[in-house]
Design an enzyme around this catalytic site. Structure first.
Site, PDB file in Angstrom:
ATOM      1  N   ARG A 133       0.828  -1.207   0.000  1.00  0.00           N
ATOM      2  CA  ARG A 133       0.000   0.000   0.000  1.00  0.00           C
ATOM      3  C   ARG A 133       0.866   1.264   0.000  1.00  0.00           C
ATOM      4  NH1 ARG A 133      -3.281   3.235   3.382  1.00  0.00           N
ATOM      5  NH2 ARG A 133      -5.163   3.892   2.258  1.00  0.00           N
ATOM      6  N   LYS A 220      10.329   7.609  15.329  1.00  0.00           N
ATOM      7  CA  LYS A 220      10.559   6.507  14.403  1.00  0.00           C
ATOM      8  C   LYS A 220      10.644   6.995  12.962  1.00  0.00           C
ATOM      9  CE  LYS A 220       9.346   2.634  11.900  1.00  0.00           C
ATOM     10  NZ  LYS A 220       8.564   2.435  10.677  1.00  0.00           N
ATOM     11  N   PRO A 237      16.012   3.128  13.991  1.00  0.00           N
ATOM     12  CA  PRO A 237      14.541   3.086  13.978  1.00  0.00           C
ATOM     13  C   PRO A 237      14.008   1.887  14.756  1.00  0.00           C
ATOM     14  CG  PRO A 237      15.436   3.410  11.770  1.00  0.00           C
ATOM     15  CD  PRO A 237      16.584   3.043  12.646  1.00  0.00           C
TER      16      PRO A 237
END
Length: 282
Positions: A133, A220, A237
């Site tokens: 997506r 993040k 991250p």
């Protein structure tokens, strides 16, 4: 490293620690599709195919030798000495069995140096999203941006183009709550309130704080942007996968600081090993 130009592209041989498949399939970029022998997609405003000819040789088309030296070498992380980076990580984490195993299984991973603005937008879009997506939304954003700029769908829309699109038009691409974040990012970049070149010159903590001034950008997203777009290898991250592997490998008792100035590279090795190898995807 040896670079040879041929009609339409270049061959890069005598490579060490570089795999097209591992580098482009570890969640750091979203505009490429895997092919039988490499990847094909868009970067630096153009369509490109990168083939893995052997463990030590790749082919990039279309590309000239000058373009490789001035653009693709940095983009692919081939200007970095990964032998030295790996040696430093190994020395620093002598008794770290999970990292040692991960460095072996993911030894072909390199951190790409993607365009700063595109990387920021890509990881804003990545929030609460899956990779198929994310890719679809980025492709739609590029196609819509082309209607305004006329630059072509290969080109990621500039902050000015996104600002001209407006929040409603961005939302209409099914970006959801991310539309407000993308529009705010464009506003702050165009106004100069956030200067990406200035961010690049700052130490990691200050650079992260600057990016977090943008609506919807938290630690993040900032870490991913700084690692994959700014070359700040001390970025680490942390998402659900990383939290899980840190708990499983270390009992949750380590942090990015424990891996030193190449923490982000260590994170990519660990992430690849846990998700793709142990998870049975590769």
């Amino acid at each position: 490293m040896r670079v040879t130009e041929f009609n339409g592209g270049v061959r890069v041989s005598e490579l060490e620690y570089f795999s097209v498949f591992q580098t482009f399939d570890c969640g750091q970029c979203f505009r490429f599709t895997e092919t039988e022998d490499g990847v094909s997609g868009y970067a630096l405003g153009r369509a490109v195919t990168i083939r893995q000819l052997s463990e030590t040789e790749i082919e990039i088309t279309p590309c000239t030798q000058n373009e490789f030296e001035s653009e693709w070498k940095e983009y692919l992380g081939l200007n970095e000495d990964y032998a030295a980076i790996r040696a430093e990580l190994a020395e620093m984490r002598k008794d770290d069995a999970p990292l040692s195993a991960s460095m072996e299984t993911g030894k072909g991973i390199r951190i790409l140096r993607q365009p700063k603005w595109e990387t920021l937008c890509s990881f804003i879009i990545s929030q609460n999203n899956n990779i198929p997506r994310i890719k679809k939304l980025i492709a739609a954003l590029c196609a819509e941006g082309n209607k305004i700029s006329g630059e072509g769908e290969n080109v990621f829309p500039s902050p000015e183009t996104l600002l001209e699109m407006g929040q409603e038009r961005i939302f209409a691409l099914k970006t959801g709550f991310r539309a407000a974040y993308l529009y705010d990012a464009a506003q702050k970049i165009v106004s100069g309130e956030v200067d990406l070149d200035k961010v690049a010159s700052l130490p990691y903590a200050e650079a992260s704080a600057e990016l977090c001034r943008i609506k919807g950008v938290g630690p993040k997203v900032a870490a991913c942007t700084l690692l994959f777009g700014f070359g700040k290898y001390d970025a680490f991250p942390v998402d659900v996968w990383v939290k899980r592997l840190m708990e499983e490998y270390y009992g949750g008792m380590v942090s990015g600081a424990d891996f030193g100035r190449y923490a982000g590279i260590a994170q990519q090795y660990l992430f690849y090993n846990r998700r793709y190898v142990e998870g049975g995807k590769k």
